[in-house]
Design a protein around this motif. Sequence first.
Motif, PDB file in Angstrom:
ATOM      1  N   VAL B  65       0.752  -1.511   0.031  1.00 63.25           N
ATOM      2  CA  VAL B  65       0.005   0.124   0.108  1.00 63.25           C
ATOM      3  C   VAL B  65       0.986   1.275  -0.228  1.00 63.25           C
ATOM      4  O   VAL B  65       0.519   2.429  -0.153  1.00 63.25           O
ATOM      5  N   ALA B  66       2.104   1.079   0.128  1.00 61.80           N
ATOM      6  CA  ALA B  66       2.910   2.501   0.145  1.00 61.80           C
ATOM      7  C   ALA B  66       4.278   1.961  -0.091  1.00 61.80           C
ATOM      8  O   ALA B  66       4.882   0.959  -0.107  1.00 61.80           O
ATOM      9  N   MET B  67       5.098   3.232  -0.557  1.00 57.17           N
ATOM     10  CA  MET B  67       6.425   2.951  -0.819  1.00 57.17           C
ATOM     11  C   MET B  67       7.191   4.151  -0.172  1.00 57.17           C
ATOM     12  O   MET B  67       6.428   5.240  -0.416  1.00 57.17           O
ATOM     13  N   ARG B  68       8.534   4.039   0.098  1.00 57.18           N
ATOM     14  CA  ARG B  68       9.148   5.157   0.370  1.00 57.18           C
ATOM     15  C   ARG B  68      10.713   4.710   0.152  1.00 57.18           C
ATOM     16  O   ARG B  68      10.977   3.603  -0.075  1.00 57.18           O
ATOM     17  N   GLY B  69      11.506   5.662   0.112  1.00 60.34           N
ATOM     18  CA  GLY B  69      13.018   5.137   0.013  1.00 60.34           C
ATOM     19  C   GLY B  69      13.801   5.009   0.994  1.00 60.34           C
ATOM     20  O   GLY B  69      13.415   5.340   2.206  1.00 60.34           O
ATOM     21  N   GLU B  70      14.878   4.362   0.664  1.00 60.10           N
ATOM     22  CA  GLU B  70      15.534   3.704   2.030  1.00 60.10           C
ATOM     23  C   GLU B  70      16.711   4.610   2.290  1.00 60.10           C
ATOM     24  O   GLU B  70      17.595   4.857   1.505  1.00 60.10           O
ATOM     25  N   PRO B  71      16.634   5.505   3.536  1.00 64.41           N
ATOM     26  CA  PRO B  71      17.248   6.488   3.634  1.00 64.41           C
ATOM     27  C   PRO B  71      18.849   6.276   3.921  1.00 64.41           C
ATOM     28  O   PRO B  71      19.771   6.736   3.690  1.00 64.41           O
ATOM     29  N   LYS B  72      19.094   4.862   4.276  1.00 61.10           N
ATOM     30  CA  LYS B  72      20.421   4.401   4.464  1.00 61.10           C
ATOM     31  C   LYS B  72      21.296   3.948   3.399  1.00 61.10           C
ATOM     32  O   LYS B  72      22.186   3.552   3.551  1.00 61.10           O
ATOM     33  N   SER B  73      20.532   4.108   2.426  1.00 61.67           N
ATOM     34  CA  SER B  73      21.122   3.313   0.960  1.00 61.67           C
ATOM     35  C   SER B  73      22.255   4.459   0.453  1.00 61.67           C
ATOM     36  O   SER B  73      21.775   5.577   0.303  1.00 61.67           O
ATOM     37  N   ARG B  74      23.249   3.856   0.086  1.00 56.65           N
ATOM     38  CA  ARG B  74      24.423   4.740  -0.460  1.00 56.65           C
ATOM     39  C   ARG B  74      24.200   4.840  -1.823  1.00 56.65           C
ATOM     40  O   ARG B  74      25.138   5.847  -2.554  1.00 56.65           O
ATOM     41  N   THR B  75      23.180   4.363  -2.653  1.00 57.58           N
ATOM     42  CA  THR B  75      22.807   4.775  -3.830  1.00 57.58           C
ATOM     43  C   THR B  75      21.889   5.994  -4.130  1.00 57.58           C
ATOM     44  O   THR B  75      22.089   6.851  -4.870  1.00 57.58           O
ATOM     45  N   ASN B  76      20.718   6.138  -3.352  1.00 56.91           N
ATOM     46  CA  ASN B  76      19.803   7.016  -3.437  1.00 56.91           C
ATOM     47  C   ASN B  76      19.479   8.021  -2.126  1.00 56.91           C
ATOM     48  O   ASN B  76      18.862   8.774  -2.202  1.00 56.91           O
ATOM     49  N   PHE B  77      20.069   7.232  -0.957  1.00 56.73           N
ATOM     50  CA  PHE B  77      19.932   8.190   0.409  1.00 56.73           C
ATOM     51  C   PHE B  77      18.207   8.695   0.361  1.00 56.73           C
ATOM     52  O   PHE B  77      18.125   9.307   1.057  1.00 56.73           O
ATOM     53  N   GLY B  78      17.575   7.543  -0.116  1.00 56.45           N
ATOM     54  CA  GLY B  78      16.109   7.757   0.532  1.00 56.45           C
ATOM     55  C   GLY B  78      15.403   8.289  -0.900  1.00 56.45           C
ATOM     56  O   GLY B  78      14.085   8.417  -0.777  1.00 56.45           O
ATOM     57  N   TYR B  79      15.947   8.837  -1.830  1.00 57.14           N
ATOM     58  CA  TYR B  79      15.138   9.472  -2.905  1.00 57.14           C
ATOM     59  C   TYR B  79      14.807   8.551  -3.655  1.00 57.14           C
ATOM     60  O   TYR B  79      15.552   7.602  -4.097  1.00 57.14           O
ATOM     61  N   LEU B  80      13.576   8.913  -4.633  1.00 54.04           N
ATOM     62  CA  LEU B  80      13.225   8.091  -5.607  1.00 54.04           C
ATOM     63  C   LEU B  80      12.654   8.854  -6.727  1.00 54.04           C
ATOM     64  O   LEU B  80      12.182  10.084  -6.531  1.00 54.04           O
ATOM     65  N   CYS B  81      12.467   8.326  -7.768  1.00 56.41           N
ATOM     66  CA  CYS B  81      12.218   9.037  -8.929  1.00 56.41           C
ATOM     67  C   CYS B  81      10.366   8.457  -8.809  1.00 56.41           C
ATOM     68  O   CYS B  81      10.076   7.701  -8.406  1.00 56.41           O
ATOM     69  N   MET B  82       9.425   9.294  -9.656  1.00 57.52           N
ATOM     70  CA  MET B  82       8.244   8.958  -9.561  1.00 57.52           C
ATOM     71  C   MET B  82       7.782   7.630 -10.043  1.00 57.52           C
ATOM     72  O   MET B  82       6.817   6.880  -9.496  1.00 57.52           O
ATOM     73  N   LYS B  83       8.684   7.053 -11.063  1.00 56.77           N
ATOM     74  CA  LYS B  83       8.248   5.769 -11.461  1.00 56.77           C
ATOM     75  C   LYS B  83       8.656   4.696 -10.498  1.00 56.77           C
ATOM     76  O   LYS B  83       7.988   3.696 -10.450  1.00 56.77           O
TER      77      LYS B  83
END
Lengths: 103, 795
Positions: B65-83
């Motif tokens: 039901v929901a999605m969020r970025g993983e803040p501890k990740s060294r690839t995206n530091f929690g950010y995601l794009c819309m897709k």
Amino acid sequence: MPIGGFVVVLDLSVSDEVLKQFSQFPQIDVHGVNEEGSAVVVIDTETSDEMEQLTRQLQKIDGVLSLGVTYFHAEDEIEKIESGEIKPSFSFGRKGEKSENCS
Amino acid sequence: MSLSRRDFIKNTAALTAASYIGMSLPFVAGEASATDVASWHRGTCRLCGTGCRVQLGINSKGTPVAMRGEPKSRTNFGYLCMKGMMFYKIMNHPDRLKMPLYREKKTDKFREISWDKALDIAAQKFAESKQKYGPNSTAYYGSGQCLTEETYLFQKIMRAALQTNNVEGNPRLCMASAVGGYLTSFGADEPIGGYANIEKSSCMFLIGSNMAEAHPVIFRRVMRHKMNNKDKVKIINADPRISATSRIADMHMQFKPGTDLAMLNAMAYTIIDEKLHDEQFIQDYAVFRQGKKVQVDMDTYWQSLQDYTPEKAAAICGGNITAQMIREAARMFAKSDGTMTFWCMGINQRKRGVWANNLIHNLHILTGQLCKEGADSFSLTGQPNACGGVREGGGLCHILPGHRLVAKEKLRNQVEDAWGIPRGRIAPKPGAHTIKMFQQVNSADIKAIWINCTSPAQSLPNVDLYRKGMAREDVFIVTSDIFPTKTTELSNLVLPTAFHFEKTGVYGCTERRSQITPRAVVSPGEARPETWIATEWCARMAKYLNDPVVLQTVKPFLGKEMYVEQPEAIWDEYTQKLTKHRDNDLRGATYKVLKQMADGVQWPAATESYALTGGTVMKFVKGSDPMATSESKDDKPFQFYGPAHADRKLWVWVRPQAGADEEPDAEWPMYLSTGRIIDHWHTTSMTGRIPELMRANPYSFVEINPKDALKHGIKPNDMVEISSRRGKVTMPAKVMEGPIEGMVFAYWHDMHEDRMINKVVKDSFDPGSKEPEFKICACRIKRVSGPKALKPFVV
Ligand code: SF4
């Protein structure tokens, strides 16, 4: 009824003006802006359609450098899709092709 | 929904966003977690090659039901794009394939059949084909979106059980030239460093990449770094098209399509001419090459550059390129404390893609912009597991797992021994590369082909030609996928597969990073993981082929629980036996370790304790890469121990300018280039089913330079026909200062027959990498009518 959490990067030289424009949308809550110009923004809309249109509108505002989504909640919508109450508008599956089970 | 619950969710949304920028808010996480998300599950985004880590929120009923970025990740530091944020919404889509579908003739309608029957049919058809027409009458065509376990297992079955190297995948269409470039320049595939260099670089050279749309989260890091260091960090964007990426550039180099090899040589010319090269680095680590076997000296290389003085190159390149601009760019590149180049399909999908890659690497070798903080020659990957699964796991016709070449007997024997099959079992000749494979489908030399998780009936260049072959009744096609596609329409057997988060497995992203996505959701209907499907298929083939080696191929995995135990057994076999002491040593990256990591492990990582640190940030550098020490041959700080260069040197290549295979002429006067848009993913079988994304870009359009539009009497949104020697399509026009004059740019995502641009694109390919030239061919355009209301379309 989706809810999205966003980090919106603003051009600091015009950020006050941008925030004023944001405040005209009742669906938008701005929770603060840090010293680098990143704003925490929550958007709450009735439909996904509205959410999408609004985010696009925001991106067009001068001084909005990027809009990054960090959280997205759409439980109600998913439940309705699951129960068949709403059918996603872009669905062209193999209707009518199911036939006898030959197993 | 009660107001308070809605507020809780909004608070969660705010807290999540705030956590990424280190802002505290006046409410606490505990309050906000009181939503209907019962549990959060860590995994990797299903879409592009950036490798963003996500958390999927599941409610008490097990529904995502929901999605969020993983803040501890060294690839995206929690950010995601819309897709990336929305891909989970397709998991419950009513179009999901839920039962195996079969039809004997492709003109018949599909009918649902049981798994038992489906696997039997597939086994019988492939066995029969091998027996009647030989091993090479069978083929597997996979995907950079399959899990590593899936690619590894399918290629094992094809090579060990069916005895063919006809193993290919769609990464051939997007990054084979990058593989060729890394191997020939550095002696080892895949980038030396990773995203961590972004924030340390002071010059970024973006060429042939619209990163802002194709890799938005990497772009965010690049943009952020630039914004924080406006004067210190310089960005050069080189592309025939001005794109969303160009807006952060200090300099945009806009050249005629296909002339960038001259431009890159001219930058090298300037670097040497102005003595900006790093003599010590070159002396210690580099040699000059003219052909695979011909070593030359630096003077010969310098002589070869005389055809590419900035003045001469500027005349070749056209556009806004001046000699002064080339010199400026070369100076920025060479003088910065750390220069990072990013490129993607604009360089790879070319008739001379490998050469273009070599010429980028040349600049880094000449200036010593490698193996130090902020410096890297970094190819971006399109798909989430093209690197991990296909490049590393043996998913192409000429490579075996662990970066081994099929053609080398010693390496084949290593694989045969690891699999416990007789030496000599793996065929010594590489199989058919993608275009050859589909040519052989056209001629029905291939009689049985398994297409997994990809849609060549839309993604191949000159696609109508190959769809004819796929439609043949004497070619049996199995497709395994989650949705109907253009390819399922040409298949005999369609197998419903489990989607991401409905099975367990590993993706390896652009920066040598392997990340696990454990199962968290139950698949709809009877959709199953591909590893189970392939294991059962192979076991049944053993019966038909009456060959013990066929059963031996999958014996270690047979009968295991299909969602965790089976993929883990496959991963263990691959990593422990096949990557041991290879440059992509992944022995430390066990499931146990990967599950503990927010963001996975960068190889090489030979032990679990080392893998738990995150692995190797910078390859070849003593102190950063343990293999640089264990494989060290001298006391120098960098050790280029990759498998392809016995001399352990970096090779600077003499490569001439080479244009496209099909240049415009009087009859077909314009360049056509194709590419991607931020909201869609490849063939749109997934993103086309997410209303928010589809509404944003419901159909393809063609970008036309205002000067060309004026010449052709085309106004914004007019319907424009784009035709070539191969076919034609019609789509609405976007008139904009994007493409250079004389070039049009079209999006390739659209499935509609009227707008499928790959009907027009040429299927010529790089003679080295065999990657097709999607980026350049000749076309003409004409206005067909004024604006028309179009309907979005997915199969
Ligand atoms: S940038 Fe790529 S990996 Fe990251 S969220 Fe977007 S599609 Fe997914």
